[in-house]
Design a protein around this motif. Structure first.
Motif, PDB file in Angstrom:
ATOM      1  N   GLU A 137       0.831  -1.203   0.000  1.00 40.32           N
ATOM      2  CA  GLU A 137       0.000   0.000   0.000  1.00 40.32           C
ATOM      3  C   GLU A 137       0.868   1.256   0.000  1.00 40.32           C
ATOM      4  OE1 GLU A 137      -3.441   2.131   2.805  1.00 40.32           O
ATOM      5  OE2 GLU A 137      -2.810   0.070   3.178  1.00 40.32           O
ATOM      6  N   TYR A 165      -3.714   6.239  -0.794  1.00 44.00           N
ATOM      7  CA  TYR A 165      -4.958   5.501  -1.016  1.00 44.00           C
ATOM      8  C   TYR A 165      -4.861   4.569  -2.223  1.00 44.00           C
ATOM      9  CZ  TYR A 165      -6.842   9.040   2.151  1.00 44.00           C
ATOM     10  OH  TYR A 165      -7.055   9.877   3.228  1.00 44.00           O
ATOM     11  N   TYR A 190      -8.495   3.400  -3.476  1.00 39.12           N
ATOM     12  CA  TYR A 190      -9.641   3.099  -2.616  1.00 39.12           C
ATOM     13  C   TYR A 190     -10.111   4.303  -1.791  1.00 39.12           C
ATOM     14  CZ  TYR A 190      -6.172   2.794   1.158  1.00 39.12           C
ATOM     15  OH  TYR A 190      -5.181   3.065   2.061  1.00 39.12           O
ATOM     16  N   GLU A 191      -9.722   5.513  -2.183  1.00 39.83           N
ATOM     17  CA  GLU A 191     -10.091   6.686  -1.378  1.00 39.83           C
ATOM     18  C   GLU A 191     -11.607   6.825  -1.278  1.00 39.83           C
ATOM     19  OE1 GLU A 191      -9.192  11.493  -1.098  1.00 39.83           O
ATOM     20  OE2 GLU A 191      -8.469  10.315  -2.805  1.00 39.83           O
ATOM     21  N   ASP A 194     -13.107   3.977   0.735  1.00 38.21           N
ATOM     22  CA  ASP A 194     -12.812   4.068   2.165  1.00 38.21           C
ATOM     23  C   ASP A 194     -13.784   4.998   2.883  1.00 38.21           C
ATOM     24  OD1 ASP A 194     -11.242   3.279   4.343  1.00 38.21           O
ATOM     25  OD2 ASP A 194     -10.062   5.116   4.241  1.00 38.21           O
ATOM     26  N   GLN A 195     -14.367   5.931   2.151  1.00 31.10           N
ATOM     27  CA  GLN A 195     -15.289   6.884   2.765  1.00 31.10           C
ATOM     28  C   GLN A 195     -16.749   6.473   2.613  1.00 31.10           C
ATOM     29  OE1 GLN A 195     -14.317  10.611   0.915  1.00 31.10           O
ATOM     30  NE2 GLN A 195     -12.235  10.699   1.796  1.00 31.10           N
ATOM     31  N   ALA A 202     -16.851   0.107  -3.033  1.00 30.96           N
ATOM     32  CA  ALA A 202     -15.769  -0.880  -3.080  1.00 30.96           C
ATOM     33  C   ALA A 202     -16.052  -1.972  -4.102  1.00 30.96           C
ATOM     34  CB  ALA A 202     -15.560  -1.482  -1.699  1.00 30.96           C
TER      35      ALA A 202
END
Length: 634
Positions: A137, A165, A190-191, A194-195, A202
């Motif tokens: 990551e 991210y 994945y920003e 993630d929120q 996702a």
């Protein structure tokens, strides 16, 4: 004072392998492999076809990745090691000392296998000008490789190519000739996901192929180009460039491989063919797990391997620098590999994921067989038939016990030193092996098993037998009894119940066998008479403990039942049972001491994290004697 932790038996599995000219001898290629914490240099004799270990060195860490690179105009390959040390380490093989010498060591992060600390991925520019070390990551670091006035290897300070991210799946160095070094990465950002607490974002996140360019003039790394992928990819293969080929990258995705390159190059897609009549995995996605490249002055090709072990040869048709077609052809079937290496001497080394590693001689290039040729012109996946080896010839194997699923320690050979009987491997390539202390690992017998076994036992027929006679193998819904003779063969009339799994078995009395299965006990006498005890209705046996005169079983719900062999060689159930406050996970009873009629203690492990000692003395049978709570460490 320094304390070293060294294993008596080195790991046999190979995490990764790379080929190169590490000793500096012209036209000789060696293989460098990582085995847990051990780094080894393997040499393949081109005449005998045997693999030998030239150098083995413990690194006192977890080796995660390996990379071989050669400086422009150099004759010797260096080794970059990705480990849990948080350091960028460059090694050089020293033939005089027969060891790996550390050339450079630069600290860039914390120790441990962390997702944001680089070391999981390594990639090098084919001309040896730069090396990228990446994390799972976010973080990527690029080191510029060069020479000093004495022609010794030097490295620059790390140049950051971080991307917040983002999760990285694969990294390779593109062959762009002498243009600025370029690296290709498979990434997912994945920003937004993630929120989103619902998880819908996702599910729809796209994977992208991203190119990072190292500007040697400005001395920094830029994100040159990014393109979303239609399918999820997991593996990248660099294509030769410069004067040797069109450059670019082959992206291995689910059910398809795609050739991509910058500029006017259109995408070239080929569907991965499926085995004909493969009903078991009919709807399972096909994924590439390993690849190997071979390049000479006149030709180049790639071997890719999918999860079932099938190899495919990949070739490209070009017009100038433009790829017009890509061909896929079934090559052969070998063990699923963690890494594959094609040597210039014509060998293919397969570092198997499970079981022994193999060295094959490439006898044919797959151009003169009758296999179908699949190309990008077909929009549907083709079908092929799996066959025996045709293009490859097995010349040597390197023993591996990975994975070791079950072991039994017994002195079956009467050597006054117990041997280890082990079930190794996975699926149809599983093997039964015999290990001896102080001797090399040798296969005494091999028996093909119909499925994945869960347990294995060895038993004698009578107490006077010198050697064990039966191997009892338990599966999820069946039991297989094998006779140990000159060859291992199935015993059809052993008396064991073959339609149920076996929980425990052993010799009871002088000449009787006992089988414990979920539905009850089966007491098999020497004259083939069988006495059975059935478990109560809606209850089943979950565990057992056996010695020559005592049998203790645990029923579902935490109830213990005790049996003892009487003077008439009959198993008698004790009149009372013991209810325990939790389910029984394990239990054990010792062998009967010499001069005694029974063992006096039973040890039971429960699901409430307690270990209890229960009396088997007739005066207070099944009475609890002691309890110890076990604390789970976080």
């Amino acid at each position: 004072m320094h304390l070293y932790h060294l294993s008596l038996q080195q790991p046999t599995s190979i995490v990764c392998a790379v080929q190169g000219c590490f000793s500096g001898i012209s036209k000789q290629q060696e293989i460098c492999v990582a085995r847990g914490s051990v780094l080894q240099l393997l040499v393949c004799d081109s005449r005998s076809g045997k693999v030998t270990v030239r150098c083995s060195q413990d690194c006192f860490g977890i080796l995660r990745s390996l990379l071989a690179f050669k400086l422009t105009g150099g004759t010797k390959d260096y080794i970059v090691v990705g480990s849990d040390s948080g350091r960028f380490i460059v090694l050089e093989y020293n033939p005089t000392k027969n060891s790996f010498d550390r050339v450079h060591q630069e600290t860039y992060g914390k120790t441990g296998c962390r997702r944001i600390v680089p070391g999981e991925y390594l990639a090098a520019d084919p001309k040896g000008r730069a090396v990228l070390v990446g994390a799972v990551e976010r973080q990527k670091l690029v080191y510029i490789m060069n020479r000093d006035a004495q022609a010794n290897l030097t490295i620059s300070s790390p140049l950051e190519a971080h991307r917040s991210y983002s999760i990285c799946y694969a990294v390779i160095g593109l062959d762009v000739g002498f243009e600025n070094p370029t690296f290709a990465c498979l990434e997912v950002e994945y920003e937004d996901a993630d929120q989103d607490p619902t998880g819908e974002t996702a599910k729809n996140v796209q994977q992208s192929l991203t190119f990072y360019e190292l500007d040697l003039g400005l001395n920094h790394v830029v994100r040159k180009y990014s393109e979303p992928l239609q399918e999820r990819g997991n593996h990248l293969i660099p294509v030769p460039g410069g004067s040797d080929g069109p450059s670019g990258v082959i992206v291995c995705c689910e059910n398809v491989i795609v050739y991509k390159n910058l500029g006017d190059q259109p995408d070239i897609r080929v569907m991965i063919p499926r085995r004909q009549n493969d009903l078991e995995h009919e709807n399972r996605p096909l994924m590439v797990i390993a690849s190997a490249s071979h390049k000479t002055k006149s030709i180049y090709f790639f071997l890719i391997q999918i999860e079932n072990g099938d190899l495919f040869k990949v070739t490209l048709d070009t017009e100038g620098d433009i790829v017009t077609d890509m061909h896929l052809k079934y090559f052969d079937t070998v063990s699923p590999a963690n890494s594959m290496c094609i040597l210039k001497t014509g060998f293919l080394f397969v570092a198997a994921e499970f079981g022994n590693h193999q060295l094959y001689q490439i006898a044919r290039l797959g151009s003169d067989d009758a296999e179908a040729d699949f190309s990008s012109r077909s929009s549907k996946p083709g079908l092929y038939n799996c066959r025996d080896l045709y293009n490859l010839v097995l010349v040597d194997t390197v023993d591996s016990l990975d994975p070791l699923t079950q072991t039994v320690i017994a002195d079956l050979a009467g050597e006054d030193a117990p041997q280890i009987y082990a079930l190794c491997g996975q699926g149809g390539r599983s093997t039964l092996r015999v290990l001896r202390n102080g001797l090399e690992v040798s296969e005494m017998a091999i028996s093909e098993l119909p499925g994945n076994p869960q347990n294995v036992w060895t038993v004698r027929r009578t107490v006077d037998d010198t050697y064990h006679s039966y191997i009892v193998v338990s599966f999820a819904n069946a039991t297989l009894v094998l006779a140990i003779q000159e060859s291992i063969e199935e015993v059809p009339d052993s008396g064991f119940l073959g339609t149920a799994p076996t929980i425990g078995c052993g010799l009871i009395g002088d000449d009787s066998l006992l089988q414990v299965y979920p539905g009850g006990l089966r007491h098999i006498k020497s004259d083939r008479r069988i006495n059975e005890w059935k478990a109560p209705s809606r209850r089943h046996i979950v565990n057992c403990a056996i010695n020559r005169r005592q049998v203790i079983i645990a029923l579902s719900g935490g109830e213990i039942v005790y049996f003892e062999l009487d003077m008439t060689n009959q198993l008698r159930e004790f009149s009372e049972r013991r209810e325990l406050p939790a389910d029984v996970l394990c239990m054990s009873v010792s062998d009967i001491p010499e001069g005694e009629l029974r063992s006096r203690f039973l040890t039971v492990g429960l699901s409430d994290r307690t270990v209890r000692v229960i009396s088997l003395d007739p005066a207070d049978c099944l009475s609890p004697l002691s309890m110890q709570a076990v604390v789970q460490l976080q």
